[in-house]
Scaffold this motif. Structure first.
Motif, PDB file in Angstrom:
ATOM      1  N   HIS A  60     -19.810  -7.737  12.377  1.00  5.53           N
ATOM      2  CA  HIS A  60     -20.800  -6.660  12.473  1.00  5.53           C
ATOM      3  C   HIS A  60     -21.012  -6.188  13.903  1.00  5.53           C
ATOM      4  N   GLY A  61     -20.260  -6.730  14.877  1.00  3.28           N
ATOM      5  CA  GLY A  61     -20.342  -6.237  16.245  1.00  3.28           C
ATOM      6  C   GLY A  61     -21.643  -6.558  16.943  1.00  3.28           C
ATOM      7  N   CYS A  62     -22.029  -7.824  16.954  1.00  3.43           N
ATOM      8  CA  CYS A  62     -23.301  -8.242  17.560  1.00  3.43           C
ATOM      9  C   CYS A  62     -23.082  -9.115  18.785  1.00  3.43           C
ATOM     10  N   ALA A  63     -21.982  -8.888  19.506  1.00  6.39           N
ATOM     11  CA  ALA A  63     -21.629  -9.774  20.619  1.00  6.39           C
ATOM     12  C   ALA A  63     -22.611  -9.671  21.773  1.00  6.39           C
ATOM     13  N   GLU A  64     -23.104  -8.464  22.072  1.00  8.22           N
ATOM     14  CA  GLU A  64     -23.934  -8.267  23.255  1.00  8.22           C
ATOM     15  C   GLU A  64     -25.339  -8.831  23.104  1.00  8.22           C
TER      16      GLU A  64
ATOM     17  N   ARG B 128      -5.884  -8.297  12.077  1.00 12.29           N
ATOM     18  CA  ARG B 128      -5.482  -8.652  10.708  1.00 12.29           C
ATOM     19  C   ARG B 128      -6.063  -7.725   9.655  1.00 12.29           C
ATOM     20  N   GLY B 129      -6.719  -6.656  10.066  1.00 14.63           N
ATOM     21  CA  GLY B 129      -7.213  -5.659   9.134  1.00 14.63           C
ATOM     22  C   GLY B 129      -8.499  -6.024   8.440  1.00 14.63           C
ATOM     23  N   ILE B 130      -9.153  -7.096   8.866  1.00 13.55           N
ATOM     24  CA  ILE B 130     -10.431  -7.473   8.246  1.00 13.55           C
ATOM     25  C   ILE B 130     -11.531  -6.520   8.672  1.00 13.55           C
ATOM     26  N   VAL B 131     -11.507  -6.115   9.941  1.00 17.81           N
ATOM     27  CA  VAL B 131     -12.485  -5.172  10.487  1.00 17.81           C
ATOM     28  C   VAL B 131     -11.770  -3.850  10.746  1.00 17.81           C
ATOM     29  N   LYS B 132     -12.373  -2.763  10.298  1.00 15.31           N
ATOM     30  CA  LYS B 132     -11.770  -1.440  10.457  1.00 15.31           C
ATOM     31  C   LYS B 132     -12.290  -0.698  11.677  1.00 15.31           C
ATOM     32  N   GLY B 133     -13.371  -1.191  12.289  1.00 15.40           N
ATOM     33  CA  GLY B 133     -13.974  -0.481  13.407  1.00 15.40           C
ATOM     34  C   GLY B 133     -13.299  -0.765  14.728  1.00 15.40           C
ATOM     35  N   LYS B 134     -14.007  -0.414  15.816  1.00 17.29           N
ATOM     36  CA  LYS B 134     -13.491  -0.595  17.164  1.00 17.29           C
ATOM     37  C   LYS B 134     -13.910  -1.959  17.699  1.00 17.29           C
ATOM     38  N   LEU B 135     -13.255  -2.342  18.798  1.00 23.87           N
ATOM     39  CA  LEU B 135     -13.584  -3.622  19.415  1.00 23.87           C
ATOM     40  C   LEU B 135     -14.930  -3.555  20.126  1.00 23.87           C
TER      41      LEU B 135
END
Length: 686
Positions: A308-312, A332-339
Motif C-alpha cells: 500500500h506504499g506506506c514506507a515514509e 513480480r507483478g503483485i503491485v501495479k503502481g509506482k515505487l
C-alpha cells in the motif's frame, strides 16, 4: 665419635620427618580424592533426580507453572465499576442493535450425504500465512463437495518436516486437530488422511495433473476444466498460494456451499490440544470476574506496508526495507503502481494502517481508562517494540502472549525439535579432499597467492539488514527462519482464540500484503458469526487520520467538539463498519462477513433492518433454537441506545500528561468526568 653419632641422629631425625611428611601428603591426597569422588556421586545423583522429575512429573510442573504469576497487573481503579451501569455498558457491554443475530450454519434445504463413489481424490497443497491457510482449507472442502471428490487432508507447506519443525506432527496436524476435522465433516465430504499407494507413487514421479489456482477461480472452472481431468486420472493436485482457491461470492443456488464454509471454519477447524490448552490458560490469566480486556491487532506487516506504499511513515532502515519489498512486488507483478508513493497522502486516504498511537488516542477518547487491559496480537509488528511505546504511555496494562506465558509453555507446543546449531555440516566430497591434499603437497606457493575463496554472504535478520544494499532479491530463508515461520502459525492460532473471545476488538488494518482481507478480518467475521453483539470496532481509517491530524494541531489538548466527534465515529463504526465490510471485504473473503448466509434472526421485527446495516435479508431462527431469542423489539433497542452527545471525557490522553487541560471552562478529573457521564446516560435511559 660424638660428632658422628650426632650427625647420625640428625640424619635419622630428618629421614623420619621426611617419611612423616610423605605419609601426611599421601593421607591428604586420599582425603581429597575421597571428597572429589563424593562430589561426583552427588552431582550424578542430582542430575538423575532432575531427569526423573522432568520425565515423570511433566504434568505437575506444568500445573505449577500455570499457577505462577506471569504478569504483574497494575492496580485497576475501576474494578468496582458495576457491570449494569450505563458507563460499563457503553464501554464493554453488548451492542443492542445486534443482539438479535445468532449463528445458524446448518443446512436449510435438502442436503444429501456425500456419495461413496467419488470422482477421484483431491490433493491440496497450501502456501501462505495463517489467514490464507484457513481460507484455503475451507475452499478446498467446498470444491471437494462440488466435484464429488474424496478430499485428502490438505498439506500445509509451512509446517512440513523439511522446515525444521518437530517430526511428531505431519503438516496439517501441526496446527489443527486432524481427527476432529474429519469427524465434523463426515456428513459433508469424504476425507482421507493420505493418498493410496499407487497414486502416492504416481505423485512422486510427477505423473498426476497439477493446477495452480487463483483465489478468484469460479465453480464453472472446476466443473468444466478440473472435473473431466479428475475423472480421467482419478486424482488432481491443487497448489494454492493466493489465499484461497474459490471465489468468495457464489451464485444464489450455491448458498448451501457458503454455509459449508462456515461449518468448516467455525466448527471443524479446531486447533490441536496443546495449542488450545495454552490459549485457554492465557485467556484465563487475562480475564477476571470484573476485568474485561481489549484485543488489538496492529496488522503492521512488511508486506502490507509495501503493497500500500506506506514506507515514509517509518524511519531509516525500515523505510528502505519496505521500499525494497515494494520493488520486489512490482518486479513480480503483485503491485501495479509506482515505487515512489506519497505515504502521507496514502495515510490520509485510509490506505495505511492506523499506528498504535492513533488507536490508543481513539480508545482513550472513547472513555476507556488508562488501566484497561490491552492484548496485542499478531506475529509481527513491523518496526519493533518501539512502535508500541506510545500505546504503553496511554495504557498501563499492555500485554501479549509472551508476557502471559512462560518459555516452557511456548516451547511445549512446538514438540521435539532438533538443535539446528548442532547439526553436522556436510562432509567434503572425495574430489575436494584430493584437491586439498594436493594443495598441501604442491611445494612452494606461487607468488602472488591466489585470492581466497568467496565468503558466503551473511546478514543479521534482527539487525541492519545488510543485504538491502547488496542484492536486488530477497535473501533465501534459512532453516531457522523457516522454523520461525512455522512457529508463527501457532502464535497466531493462540491470538485467534483470544481475539475471538475478547470483550472488545479493534484492528489497525484489515488488509494483507496482497490486497486481500487479513487475520483481523477473519477475527471480525468469526465474532460476527458467534457473538455478533460483542463490541467490535471497525473504524474508518480516513476519518480517524483526519481527527488525529486535528488533535496534533491542537498539541494534543482535546476539546469537547473533538472528543464528541471521535466517540460518535467509534460508536457508529460498530454498525456502519458492517456496511463497508459487506461491500468490500466480502468480495475477496466470505469468512470476513459470513452473513446473512450463516446467521438467523431471533426477532421477527428486527430482521427487516438487516439490509440497512449490511446484514442482508436474514432468515428467522428455527424453533429448536428457542423462540425467545432477541425478545426485545428493535424499537426498544433503539430507545436504549446511549446518548452520544452527553458529557464527554476531558481526561488526558496520555497517562504522563499531568491532570489539567484548558477545555473552555474548568478542570475535570477523569473520575469526576466518568461519574458525570454515567449519571447523564442513566438519566437518558429513563
Amino acid at each position: 665419635m660424638r660428632v658422628g653419632l650426632g650427625f647420625l641422629r640428625k640424619k635419622m631425625r630428618w629421614a623420619a620427618m621426611k617419611v612423616g611428611n610423605v605419609e601426611g601428603k599421601m593421607v591428604m591426597k586420599k582425603k581429597m580424592k575421597l571428597f572429589g569422588l563424593m562430589g561426583l556421586c552427588l552431582s550424578a545423583l542430582s542430575i538423575s533426580v532432575h531427569f526423573l522429575l522432568a520425565r515423570y512429573t511433566d504434568y505437575g510442573l506444568s500445573e505449577y507453572q500455570s499457577s505462577v504469576t506471569i504478569f504483574s497487573w497494575r492496580p485497576i481503579e475501576n474494578a468496582d465499576l458495576q457491570r449494569t451501569s450505563a458507563l460499563h455498558r457503553r464501554l464493554w457491554g453488548p451492542v443492542p442493535q445486534l443482539s438479535f443475530l445468532h449463528p445458524h450454519a446448518s443446512p436449510r434445504e435438502h442436503y444429501a450425504a456425500p456419495n461413496l463413489q467419488s470422482a477421484g481424490f483431491l490433493f491440496v497443497r497450501i502456501q501462505g500465512g495463517f489467514h490464507e491457510i484457513r481460507t484455503a482449507i475451507c475452499d478446498a472442502v467446498v470444491i471437494a463437495r462440488l466435484l464429488n471428490a474424496t478430499l485428502v487432508v490438505p498439506e500445509i507447506l509451512s509446517a512440513t518436516s523439511s522446515k525444521g519443525i518437530s517430526s511428531d506432527f505431519k503438516s496439517f496436524a501441526y496446527v489443527y486437530n486432524e481427527d476432529q476435522f474429519m469427524a465434523a465433516l463426515v456428513k459433508d465430504v469424504n476425507i482421507v488422511k493420505t493418498l493410496p499407494k499407487n497414486l502416492k507413487e504416481a505423485r512422486r514421479k510427477k505423473a498426476i495433473p497439477i493446477y495452480r489456482v487463483p483465489h478468484t477461480a469460479s465453480p464453472y472452472f472446476y466443473l468444466h476444466q478440473v472435473l473431466p481431468i479428475l475423472k480421467k486420472h482419478f486424482v488432481v493436485e491443487l497448489v494454492v498460494a493466493d489465499g484461497g482457491c474459490l471465489q468468495a461470492v457464489l451464485p444464489p443456488h450455491l448458498e448451501e456451499y457458503q454455509r459449508l464454509r462456515c461449518r468448516v471454519s467455525y466448527h471443524a477447524l479446531q486447533f490441536r490440544q496443546e495449542v488450545q490448552e495454552l490459549a485457554t490458560k492465557i485467556l484465563n490469566r487475562l480475564r477476571g470476574p470484573t476485568r474485561p480486556f481489549i484485543a488489538y491487532d496492529p496488522g503492521m506487516t512488511r508486506d502490507a506496508l509495501a503493497y500500500h506504499g506506506c514506507a515514509e511513515l517509518f524511519q531509516d532502515v525500515h523505510t528502505e526495507l519496505i521500499q525494497h519489498k515494494r520493488w520486489w512486488m512490482i518486479k513480480r507483478g503483485i503491485v501495479k503502481g509506482k515505487l515512489l508513493v506519497n505515504s502521507a497522502e496514502q495515510r490520509r486516504n485510509g490506505s495505511c494502517p492506523l499506528m498504535p498511537e492513533e488507536v490508543g488516542i481513539a480508545l482513550r477518547a472513547c472513555g476507556y481508562p488508562s488501566d484497561s487491559i490491552i492484548y496485542v496480537s499478531g506475529g509481527e509488528v513491523f518496526g519493533g517494540q518501539r512502535m508500541l511505546i506510545p500505546l504503553h504511555s496511554m495504557f498501563e496494562n499492555v500485554v501479549d502472549r509472551t508476557s502471559l506465558s512462560t518459555n516452557c509453555e511456548l516451547t511445549k507446543i512446538y514438540g521435539r525439535e532438533s538443535n539446528l546449531a548442532d547439526r553436522p555440516k556436510d562432509l567434503p566430497t572425495v574430489v575436494e579432499e584430493t584437491k586439498h591434499d594436493s594443495w598441501k603437497t604442491s611445494g612452494p606457493r606461487p607468488r602472488p597467492l591466489p585470492p581466497p575463496p568467496a565468503r558466503p554472504k551473511s546478514y543479521n535478520i534482527e539487525g541492519w539488514w545488510g543485504w538491502v544494499a547488496e542484492s536486488d532479491n530477497e535473501p533465501e530463508s534459512t532453516v531457522m527462519e523457516l522454523r520461525t515461520n512455522a512457529h508463527k502459525l501457532l502464535w497466531e492460532a493462540i491470538d485467534y482464540v483470544i481475539c475471538t473471545e475478547a470483550d472488545v476488538f479493534i484492528s489497525g488494518f484489515d488488509v494483507d500484503g496482497k490486497g486481500h482481507p487479513n487475520f483481523a478480518s477473519l477475527v471480525m467475521g468469526h465474532r460476527l458469526y458467534h457473538s455478533a453483539a460483542y463490541v467490535t470496532y471497525r473504524p474508518e481509517r480516513k476519518e480517524i487520520s483526519r481527527l488525529i491530524d486535528e488533535i496534533r494541531e491542537m498539541e494534543f489538548q482535546p476539546n469537547r467538539t473533538w472528543l464528541s466527534s471521535v466517540r460518535k465515529h467509534m460508536r457508529n463504526s460498530l454498525l456502519n463498519g458492517l456496511v463497508e465490510t459487506s461491500n468490500k471485504s466480502k468480495l475477496s473473503s466470505f469468512l470476513s462477513h459470513p452473513v446473512p448466509e450463516c446467521s438467523c434472526s431471533g426477532n421477527r421485527s428486527a430482521r427487516t433492518h438487516g439490509p440497512a446495516i449490511g446484514l442482508g435479508t436474514l432468515h428467522v431462527c428455527p424453533s429448536w433454537k428457542g423462540n425467545d431469542l432477541g425478545s426485545r423489539s428493535w424499537e426498544k433497542e433503539k430507545e436504549d441506545d446511549f446518548d452520544e452527545e452527553g458529557t464527554i471525557s476531558f481526561g488526558v490522553l496520555f497517562r504522563n500528561g499531568g491532570g489539567n487541560h484548558e477545555t473552555g471552562g474548568g478542570e475535570i478529573s477523569y473520575k469526576e468526568e466518568t461519574q458525570g457521564d454515567d449519571q447523564e446516560e442513566e438519566n437518558g435511559d429513563r
